[in-house]
Design a protein around this motif. Structure first.
Motif, PDB file in Angstrom:
ATOM      1  N   PHE A 264      -5.600 -14.419  57.806  1.00  0.00           N
ATOM      2  CA  PHE A 264      -5.073 -15.215  58.917  1.00  0.00           C
ATOM      3  C   PHE A 264      -3.610 -15.577  58.666  1.00  0.00           C
ATOM      4  CE2 PHE A 264      -9.633 -16.381  59.709  1.00  0.00           C
ATOM      5  CZ  PHE A 264      -9.689 -15.945  61.020  1.00  0.00           C
ATOM      6  N   GLU A 265      -3.323 -16.043  57.465  1.00  0.00           N
ATOM      7  CA  GLU A 265      -1.953 -16.456  57.137  1.00  0.00           C
ATOM      8  C   GLU A 265      -0.983 -15.289  57.270  1.00  0.00           C
ATOM      9  OE1 GLU A 265      -2.619 -20.081  53.925  1.00  0.00           O
ATOM     10  OE2 GLU A 265      -2.348 -18.027  53.210  1.00  0.00           O
ATOM     11  N   ASN A 266      -1.373 -14.124  56.758  1.00  0.00           N
ATOM     12  CA  ASN A 266      -0.475 -12.974  56.809  1.00  0.00           C
ATOM     13  C   ASN A 266      -0.204 -12.509  58.233  1.00  0.00           C
ATOM     14  OD1 ASN A 266      -0.478 -13.160  54.066  1.00  0.00           O
ATOM     15  ND2 ASN A 266      -1.484 -11.212  53.672  1.00  0.00           N
ATOM     16  N   LEU A 267      -1.232 -12.542  59.077  1.00  0.00           N
ATOM     17  CA  LEU A 267      -1.034 -12.181  60.481  1.00  0.00           C
ATOM     18  C   LEU A 267      -0.089 -13.165  61.169  1.00  0.00           C
ATOM     19  CD1 LEU A 267      -4.680 -11.167  61.483  1.00  0.00           C
ATOM     20  CD2 LEU A 267      -2.691  -9.643  61.408  1.00  0.00           C
ATOM     21  N   ILE A 268      -0.240 -14.445  60.854  1.00  0.00           N
ATOM     22  CA  ILE A 268       0.655 -15.461  61.436  1.00  0.00           C
ATOM     23  C   ILE A 268       2.085 -15.258  60.948  1.00  0.00           C
ATOM     24  CG2 ILE A 268       1.208 -17.931  61.445  1.00  0.00           C
ATOM     25  CD1 ILE A 268      -1.853 -18.436  61.305  1.00  0.00           C
ATOM     26  N   LYS A 269       2.249 -15.060  59.632  1.00  0.00           N
ATOM     27  CA  LYS A 269       3.584 -14.884  59.061  1.00  0.00           C
ATOM     28  C   LYS A 269       4.279 -13.640  59.606  1.00  0.00           C
ATOM     29  CE  LYS A 269       2.651 -17.255  54.674  1.00  0.00           C
ATOM     30  NZ  LYS A 269       2.449 -17.074  53.211  1.00  0.00           N
ATOM     31  N   LEU A 285       0.470 -22.143  61.161  1.00  0.00           N
ATOM     32  CA  LEU A 285       0.021 -22.272  59.771  1.00  0.00           C
ATOM     33  C   LEU A 285      -0.532 -23.665  59.501  1.00  0.00           C
ATOM     34  CD1 LEU A 285       2.773 -20.318  57.785  1.00  0.00           C
ATOM     35  CD2 LEU A 285       0.375 -19.669  58.109  1.00  0.00           C
ATOM     36  N   SER A 286       0.018 -24.677  60.170  1.00  0.00           N
ATOM     37  CA  SER A 286      -0.510 -26.032  59.988  1.00  0.00           C
ATOM     38  C   SER A 286      -1.865 -26.185  60.681  1.00  0.00           C
ATOM     39  CB  SER A 286       0.486 -27.069  60.537  1.00  0.00           C
ATOM     40  OG  SER A 286       0.566 -27.005  61.953  1.00  0.00           O
ATOM     41  N   ALA A 287      -2.055 -25.442  61.777  1.00  0.00           N
ATOM     42  CA  ALA A 287      -3.327 -25.513  62.511  1.00  0.00           C
ATOM     43  C   ALA A 287      -4.438 -24.756  61.799  1.00  0.00           C
ATOM     44  CB  ALA A 287      -3.150 -24.949  63.923  1.00  0.00           C
ATOM     45  N   LEU A 288      -4.067 -23.728  61.015  1.00  0.00           N
ATOM     46  CA  LEU A 288      -5.058 -22.836  60.417  1.00  0.00           C
ATOM     47  C   LEU A 288      -6.121 -23.572  59.599  1.00  0.00           C
ATOM     48  CD1 LEU A 288      -6.081 -19.981  59.911  1.00  0.00           C
ATOM     49  CD2 LEU A 288      -4.457 -19.793  58.014  1.00  0.00           C
ATOM     50  N   PRO A 289      -5.793 -24.416  58.615  1.00  0.00           N
ATOM     51  CA  PRO A 289      -6.847 -25.069  57.832  1.00  0.00           C
ATOM     52  C   PRO A 289      -7.723 -26.001  58.676  1.00  0.00           C
ATOM     53  CG  PRO A 289      -4.682 -25.985  57.283  1.00  0.00           C
ATOM     54  CD  PRO A 289      -4.444 -24.775  58.112  1.00  0.00           C
ATOM     55  N   ILE A 290      -7.118 -26.607  59.687  1.00  0.00           N
ATOM     56  CA  ILE A 290      -7.896 -27.495  60.583  1.00  0.00           C
ATOM     57  C   ILE A 290      -8.895 -26.667  61.384  1.00  0.00           C
ATOM     58  CG2 ILE A 290      -7.740 -29.113  62.520  1.00  0.00           C
ATOM     59  CD1 ILE A 290      -4.891 -29.790  61.516  1.00  0.00           C
ATOM     60  N   PHE A 331       9.789 -23.005  61.599  1.00  0.00           N
ATOM     61  CA  PHE A 331      10.574 -22.698  60.403  1.00  0.00           C
ATOM     62  C   PHE A 331      12.018 -22.378  60.773  1.00  0.00           C
ATOM     63  CE2 PHE A 331       6.264 -21.036  59.089  1.00  0.00           C
ATOM     64  CZ  PHE A 331       5.996 -22.059  58.202  1.00  0.00           C
ATOM     65  N   GLN A 332      12.916 -22.600  59.822  1.00  0.00           N
ATOM     66  CA  GLN A 332      14.265 -22.087  59.961  1.00  0.00           C
ATOM     67  C   GLN A 332      14.201 -20.558  59.897  1.00  0.00           C
ATOM     68  OE1 GLN A 332      17.146 -23.913  60.450  1.00  0.00           O
ATOM     69  NE2 GLN A 332      15.772 -25.669  60.686  1.00  0.00           N
ATOM     70  N   GLU A 333      15.225 -19.926  60.456  1.00  0.00           N
ATOM     71  CA  GLU A 333      15.210 -18.458  60.551  1.00  0.00           C
ATOM     72  C   GLU A 333      15.001 -17.798  59.187  1.00  0.00           C
ATOM     73  OE1 GLU A 333      17.903 -14.802  62.363  1.00  0.00           O
ATOM     74  OE2 GLU A 333      18.893 -16.616  61.673  1.00  0.00           O
ATOM     75  N   ARG A 334      15.670 -18.304  58.165  1.00  0.00           N
ATOM     76  CA  ARG A 334      15.568 -17.675  56.846  1.00  0.00           C
ATOM     77  C   ARG A 334      14.133 -17.705  56.333  1.00  0.00           C
ATOM     78  NH1 ARG A 334      19.323 -18.922  51.515  1.00  0.00           N
ATOM     79  NH2 ARG A 334      17.916 -18.036  49.971  1.00  0.00           N
ATOM     80  N   GLN A 335      13.428 -18.838  56.542  1.00  0.00           N
ATOM     81  CA  GLN A 335      12.054 -18.936  56.087  1.00  0.00           C
ATOM     82  C   GLN A 335      11.153 -17.985  56.855  1.00  0.00           C
ATOM     83  OE1 GLN A 335      10.467 -21.182  53.487  1.00  0.00           O
ATOM     84  NE2 GLN A 335       9.344 -19.286  53.864  1.00  0.00           N
ATOM     85  N   ARG A 336      11.373 -17.885  58.182  1.00  0.00           N
ATOM     86  CA  ARG A 336      10.590 -16.947  59.002  1.00  0.00           C
ATOM     87  C   ARG A 336      10.765 -15.522  58.489  1.00  0.00           C
ATOM     88  NH1 ARG A 336       9.252 -18.057  64.403  1.00  0.00           N
ATOM     89  NH2 ARG A 336      10.046 -16.029  65.033  1.00  0.00           N
ATOM     90  N   LEU A 337      12.011 -15.157  58.219  1.00  0.00           N
ATOM     91  CA  LEU A 337      12.294 -13.799  57.765  1.00  0.00           C
ATOM     92  C   LEU A 337      11.699 -13.527  56.389  1.00  0.00           C
ATOM     93  CD1 LEU A 337      16.014 -13.486  58.945  1.00  0.00           C
ATOM     94  CD2 LEU A 337      14.016 -12.379  59.960  1.00  0.00           C
ATOM     95  N   GLU A 338      11.778 -14.507  55.499  1.00  0.00           N
ATOM     96  CA  GLU A 338      11.214 -14.325  54.156  1.00  0.00           C
ATOM     97  C   GLU A 338       9.704 -14.138  54.220  1.00  0.00           C
ATOM     98  OE1 GLU A 338      12.665 -13.737  51.374  1.00  0.00           O
ATOM     99  OE2 GLU A 338      14.682 -14.003  52.184  1.00  0.00           O
ATOM    100  N   TYR A 339       9.039 -14.875  55.104  1.00  0.00           N
ATOM    101  CA  TYR A 339       7.595 -14.699  55.286  1.00  0.00           C
ATOM    102  C   TYR A 339       7.279 -13.296  55.815  1.00  0.00           C
ATOM    103  CZ  TYR A 339       6.022 -19.506  54.402  1.00  0.00           C
ATOM    104  OH  TYR A 339       5.683 -20.703  53.805  1.00  0.00           O
ATOM    105  N   GLU A 340       8.102 -12.820  56.767  1.00  0.00           N
ATOM    106  CA  GLU A 340       7.889 -11.469  57.306  1.00  0.00           C
ATOM    107  C   GLU A 340       7.970 -10.430  56.187  1.00  0.00           C
ATOM    108  OE1 GLU A 340       9.773 -12.212  61.785  1.00  0.00           O
ATOM    109  OE2 GLU A 340      10.773 -10.857  60.381  1.00  0.00           O
ATOM    110  N   LYS A 341       8.980 -10.568  55.354  1.00  0.00           N
ATOM    111  CA  LYS A 341       9.151  -9.600  54.280  1.00  0.00           C
ATOM    112  C   LYS A 341       8.016  -9.708  53.261  1.00  0.00           C
ATOM    113  CE  LYS A 341      12.505  -7.453  51.287  1.00  0.00           C
ATOM    114  NZ  LYS A 341      13.883  -7.412  50.782  1.00  0.00           N
TER     115      LYS A 341
END
Length: 540
Positions: A264-269, A285-290, A331-341
């Motif tokens: 789930f996390e990887n698909l979201i990221k 990602l904050s909704a996922l554990p709930i 997320f800030q753009e850099r964090q979004r991109l790092e998760y994608e990678k």
């Protein structure tokens, strides 16, 4: 077969207009034929700049399609058959003997060839010269049937690429799905550079492999880390019953035995749920554990028969209702991109260097892609990028040195940092930092770093450059005397070096007006009028 710069240049010279040219091109583009002059002879004859020269008039029929060049192994056999009366079996023995260059066998074959040629009325001296000529080219001969098969595949794929471009590129990326993530990332970048957008995966559109959706390509769900074949098949099967409306709807409908939190996390990221939730991956990602907790409670209740045929609708609705999740900023753009990678091996929705590129272009004299052509001993190379990895290594002498990988939006490269410099700068930068690298290329094609400048120091420590390009055909039009006069003039004096990239076909060379720094603003202002042949490569 045809994707290298070298064979691309040869094909442009050939100006192919028939299938036979494609067969010939694939047979010719090898070291032997290229060095022997065969390629030039073929091209010149094809375009009427030279006339075909045949070893003997009897061979015109055999060598006409290749303009007198003995290009194929089959032609070697035909020459022996026509001139010396060889059977096809005997000619094949000659072909193999010539290819392996066995002296004793060649002496036997030479005598046999001369004897056969004499029966055709060819004198021994002429026959010997022809045999030597055939032997010379036989060493380069390529099997025509192989070349024809390669040419047919090349032609078919070129047709698909030209007429079904998006679908072809999607299939091309899908063929690399099992490659390392960084390798796949390089191929995605190539497709984007060809003019086709590659978008993030979409839970309602993506298939397992890369998929053409209109004029764009959707990332394959199977290319996301930890998302296996069975999981993708289950998602597509459930989606066929109706598109997913939200992450909650998705989680309620899928088979949780094939899913876990990481999937789930990887698909979201990767952005697979962006289309359902206004691109807010942080909220997802904050909704996922709930949501997972609520789903698990529902399943547990069902298993314990707390929900059944005797349960009223109010209790059932309470257990299945979507939990409330507080709003959180994305997320800030850099964090979004790092998760994608992290989950796909590449930055899907952009590259972190893009936000620095405009500023950095003023302080660089090349890009990572240019480094293959950079061989200057007088001017240090200087390129920008993002530090993607940092390693420390021990040399054979026991010294500690550094190695960093730097990437821009197109390419990546390893940079070597020798021991003395490494001791002074290690710990002053981190992966993800944008920087300028100044250095030189060694004999092995490695970048040896001499200076590293971080983004926030660039304006104080960086060297300004004016990067312009010039087509080779326009060199004589450039008023070099006027250029030198302006570069030396006090009115235009400044701190920027002028780098001229000369483009000739697929080749590039670079010239630096070293020792004549100019004011970048003033020089760029007069360029269009004074030097229309020069094209500015950067935004000032």
């Amino acid at each position: 077969q045809l994707e290298s710069d070298g064979i691309g240049a040869m094909l442009r010279q050939l100006r192919i207009d028939r299938f036979e040219d494609l067969v010939a091109a694939l047979a010719m583009y090898r070291p032997g034929p290229l060095d022997s002059g065969m390629v030039d002879q073929y091209i010149d004859c094809k375009h009427g700049r030279a006339k075909p020269v045949y070893p003997h008039p009897l061979l015109e029929g055999t060598l006409k399609e290749t303009y007198g060049v003995i290009l194929y192994q089959e032609q070697v056999m035909q020459c022996a058959s026509v001139l010396a009366g060889y059977s096809l079996g005997e000619a094949d023995i000659l072909r193999r003997a010539m290819g392996k260059k066995k002296v004793e066998v060649m002496q036997e074959q030479r005598a046999k060839f001369l004897a056969g040629a004499e029966k055709k009325g060819i004198n021994p001296e002429t026959a010997g010269a022809i045999f030597d000529n055939i032997e010379k080219f036989a060493g380069y001969g390529f099997n025509k049937s192989h070349s024809a098969a390669y040419a047919l595949i090349s032609y078919d794929t070129a047709y698909l690429k030209a007429n079904y471009r998006t679908e072809f590129m999607a299939a091309y990326l899908s063929s690399q799905m099992k490659a390392k993530k960084e390798v796949l990332g390089h191929y995605v970048l190539e497709v984007r550079q060809s003019g086709i957008d590659v978008f993030a995966p979409d839970i309602n559109q993506s298939m397992e492999n890369f998929t053409a959706v209109g004029n764009v390509i959707r990332f394959g769900l199977g290319a996301v880390s930890r998302v296996g074949h069975n999981t993708v098949e289950m998602i597509i099967s459930e989606r066929s019953k109706g598109k997913f409306k939200s992450l909650w709807d998705f989680m309620k409908r899928v088979d949780m035995s094939l899913m876990n939190k990481t999937v789930f996390e990887n698909l979201i990221k990767a952005g697979a749920f962006d289309g359902l939730h206004e691109n807010n991956r942080a909220w997802l990602l904050s909704a996922l554990p709930i949501y997972l907790d609520a789903i698990q409670k529902t399943n547990k209740a069902k298993k314990s028969s707390q929900i059944g045929i005797f349960t009223d609708d109010t209790e059932d609705e309470a257990v299945n209702s979507q939990p409330d999740v507080p709003e959180v900023p994305d997320f800030q753009e850099r964090q979004r991109l790092e998760y994608e990678k992290e989950v796909t091996g590449l930055y899907i929705s952009g590259h972190p260097y893009e936000s620095h590129q405009e500023k950095f272009s003023l302080y660089t004299n090349c890009t990572i892609s240019d480094l293959a052509d950079w061989k200057s001993e007088e001017v240090n190379l200087c390129f920008g990028g993002i530090i993607s990895s940092i390693q420390e290594k021990t040399t054979k002498k026991g010294n500690i040195m550094g190695n960093i990988q730097v990437e821009d939006s197109e390419r990546s490269i390893d940079v070597v940092i020798f021991s003395k410099m490494w001791q002074n700068i290690k710990g002053t930068f981190l992966p993800g930092d944008a920087c300028l690298i100044e250095g030189r290329m060694d004999d092995r094609g490695q970048v040896i770093m001499e200076r590293l400048i971080l983004s926030d120091e660039i304006e104080q420590k960086g060297q300004r450059y004016i990067n312009v390009s010039l087509n080779e055909a326009d060199i004589n039009k450039l008023d070099t005397r006027r250029l030198a006069t302006i570069a030396q003039s006090r009115d235009y004096k400044g701190n920027a070096k002028i780098i001229i990239e000369v483009i000739g076909g697929t080749k590039r060379s670079y010239m630096c007006l070293n020792g004549f720094p100019v004011s970048p603003d003033k020089f760029i202002e007069i360029m269009p009028k004074e030097f229309p042949e020069l094209i500015l490569k950067q935004v000032s």
